[in-house]
Design an enzyme around this catalytic site. Sequence first.
Site, PDB file in Angstrom:
ATOM      1  N   GLU A 126      -8.443   4.523  -2.527  1.00  0.00           N
ATOM      2  CA  GLU A 126      -8.553   5.535  -1.471  1.00  0.00           C
ATOM      3  C   GLU A 126      -8.958   6.855  -2.127  1.00  0.00           C
ATOM      4  O   GLU A 126      -8.233   7.370  -2.977  1.00  0.00           O
ATOM      5  CB  GLU A 126      -7.248   5.709  -0.693  1.00  0.00           C
ATOM      6  N   ASN A 170       0.847  -1.190   0.000  1.00  0.00           N
ATOM      7  CA  ASN A 170       0.000   0.000   0.000  1.00  0.00           C
ATOM      8  C   ASN A 170       0.886   1.244   0.000  1.00  0.00           C
ATOM      9  O   ASN A 170       1.837   1.330   0.785  1.00  0.00           O
ATOM     10  CB  ASN A 170      -0.890   0.035   1.245  1.00  0.00           C
ATOM     11  N   GLU A 171       0.583   2.158  -0.890  1.00  0.00           N
ATOM     12  CA  GLU A 171       1.333   3.421  -0.968  1.00  0.00           C
ATOM     13  C   GLU A 171       2.833   3.164  -0.838  1.00  0.00           C
ATOM     14  O   GLU A 171       3.523   3.760  -0.014  1.00  0.00           O
ATOM     15  CB  GLU A 171       0.833   4.425   0.078  1.00  0.00           C
TER      16      GLU A 171
END
Length: 521
Positions: free
Chosen positions: A325, A199-200
């Site tokens: 997101e 993630n990210e």
Amino acid sequence: MIPNSLFRRRALALALASAGAPALAQTTVPMTVQAGNPNLVISKDIQGQFAEHLGRCIYGGFWAEPGLNVPQQGRIRLDIVEALKKINVPNLRWPGGCFADTYHWHDGVGPTAQRPKMLNLWWGNTLEDNSFGTHEFLELCQLLGTTPYLAANVGSGTVQEMSNWMEYLNSNEDTPMVLERRKNGHPEPYKVSWWGIGNESWGCGGNMTAEYYTDVYKRYATFAHDYPGTRLKKIVSGANGDDVHWTETCMKNIPLNQMWGLTLHQYTLPTGSWSGSKGKATGFGEDMYFSTMRNCLKMDAIVTKHSAIMDKYDKDKKVALLVDEWGVWTDVEPGTNPGFLYQQNSLRDALVAGTTLNIFNNHCDRVKGANLAQAVNVLQALVLTDKEKMLLTPTYHVFDLYQVHQDAEYLPLQFTSPEYAFGGEKIPALNASASKDKSGAVHISLVNLDPKNALSIETALTGVRFKTVTGRVLTSASVSDYNTFDKPNTVKLAAFTGAKKRGDKLAVTLPAKSVVVLELK
């Protein structure tokens, strides 16, 4: 993307009193609903949600505090479950977010009293007791009737850790992982197919370069195995905002057969700045309202850019773009823990939600999933809680309206939006999307961002015959109105009577600052 038309706009001097607002000038917008392609469908997964171990999303949200007098299954809060079931949440992303790359799944299985505690270093340095883990999350998904979307720890985890988690959940052979799952109370495989690989990774997931991450991803993806009855949907940790280099590198370096999806994160900040104040959630003026909507509309151009790059390497559009997101990010409520990201939710946020979902619907050829941040008590939440109390936010009501688009045939729209002007700047006042469901009913979602002026829409429908039109509307006296635990219905849905059949066309009077969804049968 909504195509531009050659229609000429014309102004009418009509009066409309809407939600207590003074009567103001109205603009007529010609619109055409075009015939669709049965093979082009608005994926239900565009309306996915996000539940991170952050603030009171899990603990004090989904996972009830001990002794709380609310309906529960175990400690899963059933009033929240029932609210989310009503809007048909299609998928739920967990355990993060930044938290995912510090989370070690094995700490969250087995007898609760024996699970080790950890510090949640990303969000407030709180003590995480791991009482809500893999089994609890998947029980929540089962209660919701939703697809679980897991994020594997790449930043601080290992390939073996991820591979073990997949085996624990999806295998049915007598391996140590499977025997442990059975001992922990679940004899049959869970069959979890959606897996985010990190993630990210450009930020809190490891501050990697795109080139380095793609090598890491390929290594992890190699050991992400399918099991009988469960074909994995491997999801690449994609770009931040308009970082097209990240997308280009991922599409160029990762074989298409190693990825099902590629993510994108894009938030709407009222001030547009990550440093200093992001803007207040309530009590804002028209200047902050306008800048919020202007920043929200950037999503269309950003999705367009990333889609164009993906098209270069994937002309058949086999790889999904997942905006997993998105949402409004403001300053936290005064007096609350700044690491908990608790913010109120106004009609402005509902207009952002309706606009963003329209953008995703109109890019449904590439956007196959999205996750609002977040489901409960964090950022642009659907649900807020205070001990036993629970309320539904204006954003929740938008998802209630838009669920009619889930897995429906996309219908292109053609129109030119009037302009909403403020402070020498202009943005489109109107955005919309349309679909046809399996019963043949047509649904049109309309958002008027102008806080003062109503719009009159005259719609021609190519190949659509209908006898009746009904609808629901979300609006209020002010764009800054919001629901409180004492007044939970300040912003709520109402029947909409501003649409009429006029010959073979549809005439709509769209109130200022409103979200409307029409059904034509």
